[in-house]
Design a protein around this motif. Sequence first.
Motif, PDB file in Angstrom:
ATOM      1  N   ASN A 148      -5.457  -2.284 -24.927  1.00 25.14           N
ATOM      2  CA  ASN A 148      -6.718  -1.431 -24.122  1.00 25.14           C
ATOM      3  C   ASN A 148      -6.388  -1.606 -22.642  1.00 25.14           C
ATOM      4  O   ASN A 148      -6.285  -2.636 -22.033  1.00 25.14           O
ATOM      5  CB  ASN A 148      -8.124  -2.242 -24.315  1.00 25.14           C
ATOM      6  N   GLN A 149      -6.287  -0.356 -22.023  1.00 21.47           N
ATOM      7  CA  GLN A 149      -5.970  -0.200 -20.568  1.00 21.47           C
ATOM      8  C   GLN A 149      -7.232   0.339 -20.007  1.00 21.47           C
ATOM      9  O   GLN A 149      -8.030   1.167 -20.243  1.00 21.47           O
ATOM     10  CB  GLN A 149      -4.875   0.891 -20.504  1.00 21.47           C
ATOM     11  N   PRO A 150      -7.447  -0.818 -18.806  1.00 19.32           N
ATOM     12  CA  PRO A 150      -8.873  -0.362 -18.205  1.00 19.32           C
ATOM     13  C   PRO A 150      -8.753   0.803 -17.058  1.00 19.32           C
ATOM     14  O   PRO A 150      -7.673   1.153 -17.205  1.00 19.32           O
ATOM     15  CB  PRO A 150      -9.079  -1.905 -17.667  1.00 19.32           C
ATOM     16  N   VAL A 151      -9.877   1.239 -16.898  1.00 24.00           N
ATOM     17  CA  VAL A 151      -9.878   2.392 -15.992  1.00 24.00           C
ATOM     18  C   VAL A 151      -9.966   2.102 -14.480  1.00 24.00           C
ATOM     19  O   VAL A 151     -11.097   0.981 -14.379  1.00 24.00           O
ATOM     20  CB  VAL A 151     -10.998   3.473 -16.344  1.00 24.00           C
ATOM     21  N   ALA A 204       2.976  -1.845 -35.186  1.00 23.58           N
ATOM     22  CA  ALA A 204       2.564  -1.000 -34.778  1.00 23.58           C
ATOM     23  C   ALA A 204       2.003  -1.278 -33.329  1.00 23.58           C
ATOM     24  O   ALA A 204       1.207  -2.146 -33.279  1.00 23.58           O
ATOM     25  CB  ALA A 204       1.596  -0.158 -35.138  1.00 23.58           C
ATOM     26  N   PHE A 205       2.354  -0.552 -32.133  1.00 24.04           N
ATOM     27  CA  PHE A 205       1.871  -0.940 -30.755  1.00 24.04           C
ATOM     28  C   PHE A 205       1.073   0.343 -30.300  1.00 24.04           C
ATOM     29  O   PHE A 205       1.680   1.328 -30.224  1.00 24.04           O
ATOM     30  CB  PHE A 205       3.112  -1.307 -30.100  1.00 24.04           C
ATOM     31  N   THR A 206      -0.066   0.085 -29.911  1.00 22.98           N
ATOM     32  CA  THR A 206      -0.835   1.302 -29.611  1.00 22.98           C
ATOM     33  C   THR A 206      -1.474   0.858 -28.256  1.00 22.98           C
ATOM     34  O   THR A 206      -2.104  -0.115 -28.038  1.00 22.98           O
ATOM     35  CB  THR A 206      -2.199   1.392 -30.504  1.00 22.98           C
ATOM     36  N   TRP A 207      -1.052   1.994 -27.258  1.00 22.36           N
ATOM     37  CA  TRP A 207      -1.892   2.072 -26.047  1.00 22.36           C
ATOM     38  C   TRP A 207      -3.175   2.837 -26.156  1.00 22.36           C
ATOM     39  O   TRP A 207      -3.244   3.891 -26.664  1.00 22.36           O
ATOM     40  CB  TRP A 207      -1.056   2.306 -24.939  1.00 22.36           C
ATOM     41  N   HIS A 208      -4.453   2.247 -25.605  1.00 22.77           N
ATOM     42  CA  HIS A 208      -5.639   2.842 -25.850  1.00 22.77           C
ATOM     43  C   HIS A 208      -6.162   3.038 -24.228  1.00 22.77           C
ATOM     44  O   HIS A 208      -6.337   1.796 -23.699  1.00 22.77           O
ATOM     45  CB  HIS A 208      -6.511   2.309 -26.648  1.00 22.77           C
ATOM     46  N   GLN A 209      -6.284   4.025 -23.757  1.00 26.56           N
ATOM     47  CA  GLN A 209      -7.112   4.343 -22.484  1.00 26.56           C
ATOM     48  C   GLN A 209      -8.514   4.186 -22.420  1.00 26.56           C
ATOM     49  O   GLN A 209      -9.262   4.839 -23.262  1.00 26.56           O
ATOM     50  CB  GLN A 209      -6.633   5.581 -21.730  1.00 26.56           C
ATOM     51  N   SER A 210      -9.160   3.164 -21.866  1.00 27.40           N
ATOM     52  CA  SER A 210     -10.722   3.136 -21.879  1.00 27.40           C
ATOM     53  C   SER A 210     -11.290   4.329 -21.325  1.00 27.40           C
ATOM     54  O   SER A 210     -10.579   4.939 -20.351  1.00 27.40           O
ATOM     55  CB  SER A 210     -11.271   1.664 -21.491  1.00 27.40           C
ATOM     56  N   PHE A 211     -12.693   4.585 -21.375  1.00 28.58           N
ATOM     57  CA  PHE A 211     -13.346   5.625 -20.593  1.00 28.58           C
ATOM     58  C   PHE A 211     -13.629   5.108 -19.382  1.00 28.58           C
ATOM     59  O   PHE A 211     -13.854   3.913 -19.060  1.00 28.58           O
ATOM     60  CB  PHE A 211     -14.671   5.708 -21.478  1.00 28.58           C
ATOM     61  N   LEU A 245      -2.394   7.892 -19.928  1.00 22.30           N
ATOM     62  CA  LEU A 245      -3.084   8.500 -21.124  1.00 22.30           C
ATOM     63  C   LEU A 245      -4.604   9.134 -20.561  1.00 22.30           C
ATOM     64  O   LEU A 245      -5.052   8.572 -19.471  1.00 22.30           O
ATOM     65  CB  LEU A 245      -3.455   7.658 -22.168  1.00 22.30           C
ATOM     66  N   GLN A 246      -4.870   9.983 -21.066  1.00 16.79           N
ATOM     67  CA  GLN A 246      -6.506  10.498 -20.792  1.00 16.79           C
ATOM     68  C   GLN A 246      -7.480   9.691 -21.347  1.00 16.79           C
ATOM     69  O   GLN A 246      -7.233   8.896 -22.179  1.00 16.79           O
ATOM     70  CB  GLN A 246      -6.863  11.884 -21.389  1.00 16.79           C
ATOM     71  N   ALA A 247      -8.595   9.376 -20.699  1.00 18.51           N
ATOM     72  CA  ALA A 247      -9.466   8.548 -21.010  1.00 18.51           C
ATOM     73  C   ALA A 247     -10.213   8.740 -22.578  1.00 18.51           C
ATOM     74  O   ALA A 247     -10.056   9.735 -22.978  1.00 18.51           O
ATOM     75  CB  ALA A 247     -10.969   8.948 -20.148  1.00 18.51           C
TER      76      ALA A 247
END
Length: 383
Positions: free
Chosen positions: A281-284, A376-383, A350-352
């Motif tokens: 999870n990538q913080p904003v 599986a490696f997933t990048w997820h962009q937080s809102f 990534l977009q939010a």
Amino acid sequence: MRGSLDPAATRGKVVLCERGVVKRAEKGLAVKEAGGVGMIISNQFLDGEGVVPDAHLLPAVDIGFSEGKRVHDYIHTAASPTVRLSFHGTQIEVKPAPVVASFSGRGPSAQSAFIIEPDIIAPGVGIIAAWTNSTSPTELLPDERRTEFNILSGTSMSCPHVSGIAALLKAAHPDWSPAAIRSAIMTTAYVNDNLGRDLLDESTGNRSIEWAHGSGHIDPERAADPGLVYELSTDDYTNFLCSSNYTELDIRTITRTAVNCSQNSSKPWDLNYPSISIMMNQPVPTTSGNYEIIVHRTLTSVRDANSTYMASMKEPSGVHMVIVPDKLVFSRKGEKQQFVVKTSANASRLQAGASRTEFGYISWTDGERRVRSPVAFTWHQSF
């Protein structure tokens, strides 16, 4: 639909029907009742190129989306279009095979991002099996035929294959737990077709990915002697629920036992599952930076022999992986050895709310057996 065709326009004709809405065999019944002598069923775009056999009530052939477009264009451009349907016998040694059926269940899991779904794929197209004589092979009331065998396709056809293999493994290894059986099935699966290439996805015609085939296509003979398995206990699942942010009340409802999540320090990707799924999870706001995640796993020997396993891997694109240790030595059946997979990756633009997943694998081999796990490696962009 039945009754929707004009008999004056249909009589003596072969009718091109598009797949969808109405059962395929029922489309044929509609053509037959309107006086048609044959049918071609064409896939729609989302059906891709995969075709499935049916016990049609009149001469019929199923074709993929691209072939359907060609037939459709021919009908509308030829001055006097003609057609001949002919049977060329059962085809064997078809290549490439296997391929992932267009109807096959796909991931990612809606319940958890920390499990690669599906676990496995198995034969599910054109499966011949015993059939009740209390109904017709099409299950349509006007169909008066009866048969001892029928041919069906679907995920419900894959299920008995996997269930039967699990039963055979349990008979061969009565001491194996359900987790060991699942591990044996998943880690010995294969991901190449009979041309030696990556499995293809019928729905696109392109290479299949792990959200479509999971650990790969089931291989029962190899599953009977996996060498190593990933075991799981009730506590492992409880810790997984804790680290997945389920409340203690939620977990107590599921497990019917009291639980204290404050004592759990594991991460959800530490569940000792035969596959690995990591969510970063990538913080904003985040446009740069390096993230490190360590995954813990434990392997158990299921062979009465000394064995040494060496690690190999394919890194997901944009991810650096290190397996520590990269050599495991077992001296007896039931012995356990731990290892970690150290991963590091830079932030992804990534977009939010958006995500991006890349796949790789880790593999352990003693020279004869291979214990393979997709990653599986997933990048997820937080809102």
